[in-house]
Design a protein around this motif. Structure first.
Motif, PDB file in Angstrom:
ATOM      1  N   THR B  72      -8.879  12.399 -11.481  1.00  0.00           N
ATOM      2  CA  THR B  72      -8.477  13.342 -10.240  1.00  0.00           C
ATOM      3  C   THR B  72     -10.055  13.667 -10.181  1.00  0.00           C
ATOM      4  O   THR B  72     -10.023  14.405 -10.301  1.00  0.00           O
ATOM      5  N   VAL B  73     -10.252  13.274  -8.483  1.00  0.00           N
ATOM      6  CA  VAL B  73     -11.175  13.307  -8.346  1.00  0.00           C
ATOM      7  C   VAL B  73     -11.514  14.448  -7.248  1.00  0.00           C
ATOM      8  O   VAL B  73     -10.483  15.344  -6.601  1.00  0.00           O
ATOM      9  N   ALA B  74     -12.386  14.935  -6.548  1.00  0.00           N
ATOM     10  CA  ALA B  74     -12.902  16.559  -6.095  1.00  0.00           C
ATOM     11  C   ALA B  74     -12.991  15.911  -4.058  1.00  0.00           C
ATOM     12  O   ALA B  74     -14.027  15.482  -3.570  1.00  0.00           O
ATOM     13  N   LEU B  75     -11.737  15.409  -3.783  1.00  0.00           N
ATOM     14  CA  LEU B  75     -10.790  14.765  -2.890  1.00  0.00           C
ATOM     15  C   LEU B  75     -11.767  15.612  -1.383  1.00  0.00           C
ATOM     16  O   LEU B  75     -12.286  14.828  -0.248  1.00  0.00           O
ATOM     17  N   ARG B  76     -11.374  17.032  -1.048  1.00  0.00           N
ATOM     18  CA  ARG B  76     -12.760  17.550   0.072  1.00  0.00           C
ATOM     19  C   ARG B  76     -14.233  16.956  -0.038  1.00  0.00           C
ATOM     20  O   ARG B  76     -14.701  16.804   1.189  1.00  0.00           O
ATOM     21  N   ARG B  77     -14.826  17.401  -1.244  1.00  0.00           N
ATOM     22  CA  ARG B  77     -16.246  16.685  -1.360  1.00  0.00           C
ATOM     23  C   ARG B  77     -16.036  15.566  -0.546  1.00  0.00           C
ATOM     24  O   ARG B  77     -17.031  14.447  -0.008  1.00  0.00           O
ATOM     25  N   ILE B  78     -15.586  13.809  -1.408  1.00  0.00           N
ATOM     26  CA  ILE B  78     -15.685  12.853  -0.967  1.00  0.00           C
ATOM     27  C   ILE B  78     -15.475  12.307   0.527  1.00  0.00           C
ATOM     28  O   ILE B  78     -16.074  12.224   1.257  1.00  0.00           O
ATOM     29  N   ASN B  79     -14.198  13.461   1.249  1.00  0.00           N
ATOM     30  CA  ASN B  79     -13.701  12.691   2.671  1.00  0.00           C
ATOM     31  C   ASN B  79     -14.846  13.320   3.227  1.00  0.00           C
ATOM     32  O   ASN B  79     -14.671  12.779   4.485  1.00  0.00           O
ATOM     33  N   LEU B  80     -15.860  14.558   3.454  1.00  0.00           N
ATOM     34  CA  LEU B  80     -16.582  14.467   4.196  1.00  0.00           C
ATOM     35  C   LEU B  80     -18.024  14.095   3.676  1.00  0.00           C
ATOM     36  O   LEU B  80     -18.318  13.724   4.476  1.00  0.00           O
ATOM     37  N   THR B  81     -17.605  13.587   2.819  1.00  0.00           N
ATOM     38  CA  THR B  81     -19.384  12.866   2.594  1.00  0.00           C
ATOM     39  C   THR B  81     -18.598  11.293   3.401  1.00  0.00           C
ATOM     40  O   THR B  81     -19.943  11.093   4.628  1.00  0.00           O
ATOM     41  N   ALA B  82     -17.837  10.901   2.925  1.00  0.00           N
ATOM     42  CA  ALA B  82     -16.986   9.972   3.671  1.00  0.00           C
ATOM     43  C   ALA B  82     -17.484   9.793   5.408  1.00  0.00           C
ATOM     44  O   ALA B  82     -17.265   8.958   6.266  1.00  0.00           O
ATOM     45  N   LEU B  83     -16.905  11.300   5.817  1.00  0.00           N
ATOM     46  CA  LEU B  83     -16.797  11.124   7.455  1.00  0.00           C
ATOM     47  C   LEU B  83     -17.952  11.815   8.104  1.00  0.00           C
ATOM     48  O   LEU B  83     -18.270  10.839   9.058  1.00  0.00           O
ATOM     49  N   VAL B  84     -18.967  12.552   7.595  1.00  0.00           N
ATOM     50  CA  VAL B  84     -19.773  12.062   7.521  1.00  0.00           C
ATOM     51  C   VAL B  84     -20.831  10.922   7.526  1.00  0.00           C
ATOM     52  O   VAL B  84     -21.748  10.395   8.657  1.00  0.00           O
ATOM     53  N   LEU B  85     -21.070   9.731   6.512  1.00  0.00           N
ATOM     54  CA  LEU B  85     -21.040   8.377   6.785  1.00  0.00           C
ATOM     55  C   LEU B  85     -20.764   7.351   8.271  1.00  0.00           C
ATOM     56  O   LEU B  85     -21.413   7.177   8.377  1.00  0.00           O
TER      57      LEU B  85
END
Lengths: 188, 101
Positions: B72-85
């Motif tokens: 189980t990963v920290a999806l909020r941070r992952i989503n934010l990073t992916a959307l910024v990229l």
């Protein structure tokens, strides 16, 4: 009524793969947004999950076919270089656009953006399809994943829309034509 | 069901999109990069830009999937990073922005 081989490929790429993909995007967004949101109480049947999975797979295939035919079939014709001093640029769309200040922007901004941004569509929708195939109706219990999937679908739609718009406008000013003629209907 | 697989796919897509944008700018700015990215002459550097970005995307996806699939990963941070990229990629592919760099 006839069409050239290159014109036919342009039609297959733009109106076939690209146009169908753009149409399909709205359906995928509605399904993902309405049916699979966490607040929805209605049960989701396996048939509905299977339908959306198939729909997304079809979209993924369309997106890849659109960029691959664009880059490897049509783009080489678009960017072909004429012999030095050649007066007729009709068969060399990129050079034709660049030969006039009123049309050069369609290449330097339009095509330069389109040829790269279009690839965001298949990358995004492949991710969406893979994630949905893995989670299915479980996606309701993962709102963060659902949100990311919807955002990527929107960006994919936007990227395909930009590519489609510039593709249509560029083809209007400097159509990719040539090759053999295909007779469709004999005129009166 | 763990969210790791979803996080891996989402972040990898962001990385792939960003690499595409960076390579598009690099090929535009550097003659050496441009010629190195000509994998198929009729298509020019576009062939190398897209093929390389796709390979990096798929490798990143494979590695992240392998590491995160049961986690189980920290999806909020992952989503934010992916959307910024992803957003940066949209900007980098836009020629007037790339010309400013």
């Amino acid at each position: 009524m006839e069409i050239t081989t290159r014109g036919l490929w342009t039609l297959i790429h733009g109106m076939g793969f690209g146009g169908l993909y753009l149409l399909a995007c709205s359906g995928a967004l509605v399904e993902l947004f309405l049916r699979f949101s966490a607040g929805e109480d209605g049960a989701i049947s396996s048939k509905q999950v299977g339908f959306l999975k198939g729909y997304l797979i079809a979209m993924t295939v369309l997106a890849w076919l659109a960029v691959l035919t664009g880059a490897y079939v049509i783009y080489p014709w678009y960017r072909a270089v004429p012999a030095p001093g050649s007066p007729d640029l009709a068969a060399f769309p990129q050079r034709l656009l660049l030969s006039n200040l009123t049309t050069s922007g369609w290449h330097s901004i339009g095509m330069e953006w389109k040829e790269h941004v279009a690839w965001l569509a298949p990358i995004s929708i492949t991710m969406v399809t893979a994630v949905f195939s893995r989670y299915g109706r479980e996606i309701r219990n993962h709102p963060q994943i659902r949100r990311a999937v919807i955002c990527f679908t929107v960006v994919s739609f936007l990227a395909a829309g930009i590519a489609g718009f510039f593709g249509a406008m560029i083809d209007k000013h400097a159509p990719v034509e040539g090759g053999g003629a295909i007779h469709l209907v004999r005129g009166d | 069901m763990a969210n790791g697989s979803g996080g891996a796919a989402i972040l990898a897509a962001g990385v792939g999109a960003f690499v595409l944008g960076v390579l598009a700018v690099a090929a535009d700015k550097s003659l050496a990069v441009k010629s190195a990215l000509v994998f198929y002459r009729p298509t020019g550097q576009l062939s190398g830009v897209t093929t390389t970005a796709i390979l990096i995307w798929l490798i990143t996806w494979g590695v992240l999937e392998w590491r995160w699939r049961h986690k189980t990963v920290a999806l909020r941070r992952i989503n934010l990073t992916a959307l910024v990229l992803l957003g940066l990629s949209l900007l980098l592919t836009f020629p007037p922005v790339a010309d400013l760099l």
